[in-house]
Design an enzyme around this catalytic site. Sequence first.
Site, short mmCIF file in Angstrom:
data_model
loop_
_atom_site.label_atom_id
_atom_site.label_comp_id
_atom_site.label_asym_id
_atom_site.label_seq_id
_atom_site.Cartn_x
_atom_site.Cartn_y
_atom_site.Cartn_z
N THR A 997 3.46 5.89 -4.06
CA THR A 997 4.91 6.09 -4.16
C THR A 997 5.42 5.90 -5.58
O THR A 997 6.48 6.44 -5.94
CB THR A 997 5.65 5.12 -3.22
OG1 THR A 997 5.22 3.78 -3.51
CG2 THR A 997 5.36 5.44 -1.77
N CYS A 998 4.68 5.14 -6.40
CA CYS A 998 5.14 4.95 -7.78
C CYS A 998 5.09 6.26 -8.56
O CYS A 998 5.82 6.45 -9.54
CB CYS A 998 4.32 3.89 -8.47
SG CYS A 998 2.56 4.24 -8.47
#
Length: 1030
Positions: A997-998
């Site tokens: 998700t980063c």
Amino acid sequence: MFFSGDPSTRKRVDLGGRSSKERDRQKLLEQTRLERNKRNLLRQQNSAAIKIQKCFRGRKEVEAERSKVRENFLKTYGKRCHPVDRQCFGPDSDFLRQLLFFFNPTYTTDVSVLVETCRSLLEFVRDSGDIVSLFAGTEYASNPALVRCRVKKYVHACIRAVYGNRNKLRDQLFMESEKSCTSAILLLDAVTLLIDLRLPWACSTVTYLLQSNIYSLFREIVLIGKERSFPASNRVVSSFEHVLALITSHIGQSTCTCPSVDPKCCFPSQILTIPFLWRFFPHLKEVFASPSVSRHYFHQMTLCMKDHINVLPPDIAIDLPGYAILLGNLLEVVGPAFAQPESFTMAVDFATVATFLLKALPSLQSSNMGSKEMSEDDMVIDDEQTEKVLNLGLEQQITNAIDARFLLQLTTVLLGGFSPLNGSHSGQFDEKHVAAVSAVCAFLHATFNILPLERIMTVLAYRTELVPVLWNFMKQCHENQKWSSLSEQSPYLPADAPGWLLPLSVFCPVYKHMLMIVDNEEFYEQEKPLSLKDIRCLIVILRQALWQLLWSNPTVPTNFGKSPTDIFAMKKHPLEFLQHRVCVVASELLSQLQDWNNRRQFTPPSEFHADGVNEYFISQAMMENTRANDILKQAPFLVPFTSRAKIFTSQLAAARERNGSSGLFARHRFRIRRDQILEDAFNQLNALSEEDLRGLIRVTFVNELGVEEAGIDGGGIFKDFMENITRAAFDVQYGLFKETADHLLYPNPGSGLIHDQHLQYFHFLGTILAKAMFEGILVDIPFATFFLSKLKQKYNYLNDLPSLDPELYRHLIFLKHYEGDVSDLELYFVIVNNEYGEQTEEELLPRGKSIRVTNENVITFIHLVANHRLNFQIRQQSSHFLRGFQQLIQREWIDMFNEHELQLLISGSLDGIDIDDLRAHTNYTGGYHKEHYVIDMFWEVVKSSSLENQRKFLKFVTGCSRGPLLGFKYLEPLFCIQRAGGNASDEALDRLPTSATCMNLLKFPPYRSKEQMEQKLLYAINADAGFDLS
């Protein structure tokens, strides 16, 4: 000397260009001129000395002759004038000729003789009743000039006698003539007798008195008399007041032939500038209020009012300036004058005069009671801007006079003849209509800047036809492009100024006040006070006016009028101040109309956007201290929401960059237990300073078993943390927030009954919401509009109540339109609060339990109830939430958006996720490309999923269930799909999709069928396994 070899002789050349002979000639001429001027000056001095000596000798001889005549007169008639009979007043008698020749008001003997003469005159007239034959003999027409000359000098002598002995006679001046025969009363009664309008010499006598500056003498007499106490106002008229009233009223009579006099010597400048005049002369007030008199003097003042500084006498005291005294006296007397028929012209003249006087006034103390102290930056050293302070009694006279009754009278007289329904179809307004609109708008514009608005707005909004009449005028001017007719015919505007300035400066604040009181049914259903069609036209007028003033043709500095020296700006730069005022009130009204449109749309939102907003404007608006940036702060609705959102996003990005929030290394790491997320976040976040809050924060989750999850926070885990913390904290089950019937959140008024630290939690939640916005994270929290207004520090009104308590709103509207006697309902100014079964009573007003709701105060009661529910009950919670919120989000950023748009900034659009937009802004790696068969299947699966699963998928790959506010083009970094599993073996295809998700990265195996792909994807996004899958 040695011979140089050159036999010629060289001439000496003057480099100045003139020969020595010419220089000598110029010097001689200058000397001659000076000597000639000296001789002329000497001749003038000698001539002046001769004239002075001649004048002195002449006056000395005249004075000696007067003494001789006085001595002979006293020998003949004595000090008591006993031998005087009727013949002494005739044209052939030397009695009056001698008396008027030697009379000197400083001589006691002369005054005594004049008093006895007046006594005899009054007795003769009382006996015979014929005053004309007394002075003219048998035939007035035979010698009228002599009679007129004697009468006017006799009257003037009587007034000079009173004036010269005003200190001695001041106790007699204002006594009732019927009860006394003192010297002052005899002199004044004789004047009253001789200036009767019916007498043939009346006009010549009054003209002579006016040319002799008689009002300045009266002024000194009154100012001396003011030092003693006057009798009550219901007394019999004194002789002095009678004389003053006779001379004052004479000018306004139709039979008067008196020529105009110097404005400095007239009644308004000399008498109406006496403080509190009508307290001492109530009869004079009645005389002045008569139609003919007031019409004459108001018109006279109109002609010279622009030069009032040069017309009015010196101020009596620093706190009693002449123009303020004049205004106070005019306001106090104009009410009875308005009550007379056919007073339109007089009302226009009055409005003109009062407008100029109001603009000259300093700011009133009563209107500044609640204002903040002046800051050092606002202090002005210029002597011209040294603020005067009015006498408190004079200030009260002015403010008390501009009351509801006065405003109703003024607007009725000026606008009553113009129906709000009947417009000028040709677009041409007659001069009377333009004069009325111009006069009333100029007066009210000046009044709005002097008096507290709350005192006058309700009257103008609900008891006059001001709004419909002004709107009809503005609408016709707009539709027919005839705005110039107002500026061309108005004395208050330059000919080249926009004609809409004055009407808008008055219409906008009054209509805005109406909108704060009107309810939803009246606005949307009954379409009162304006139809929705008219409101759409009004929006166009306001939008065009604002854009012209702020951008197309800017003439006012952007910081104009922002300091407490507004009153000086109005005096020094009236047109610029008017333009600034229109910018402010038009912006406020348009903002309010936008709020009404957000509640129930009656026009497209784009109607509020200016036509001239382009890329250049947006680029300028992003920079501080530019005109475009100031427009964005003052009238943000002129700019489309998407453009403002881009600017807001760039401001947040710049702030994050300044504070290192975009770096790789975090200053602070939170260790958060998933089952204690709210408590852990509260304890750890509250320990950070405001600077640390702006920095990078990383989160490590601990699962229910006490084991740290494997995920490494590159930004995605923090997004998940923010979404989870907001879901937990704003859950109504936690008790800090409640929800409306429409499931919109607002602070729980009874939160203190559940949590001891509820206010600290509200501060924490404000910080949480601000951090989410600061980091560009959308959270699914639907707030009530009336709570979002608290983030903008706005006040909520009755029309916001349906979103909180529709049932209470219906009851209040029923009460508002109740046709019976409201007092029969047994309601009092008390409201009952019911929180968790505990009932408490609160008074809406001091001693509210004993104040019954009646037809007169029911509107006040309705708005107090709405205020209690919408503002008072949640004031503490909202205040602490706002403090936490403003730690990260500046107020000027939020002020660019209304409440509806603010909700979009917090939660994004309520519409579904645009999968096509996401696909158009997706990158591929590891062997995938946009035309790969696996990718085609993938997008078919995602697009066919439910909205709930689409949001879960988005959260799975980005950490947030909502997309970027402006579309996936602004997702940082862009969404990317990476091939996972290497070769397409059965073992590799059995893997679940994973994500980082980063980096907004989806690691997706190359599944062979759509069914397998859908099964694996749904399992992954619904596993709710935190970050262990990574």
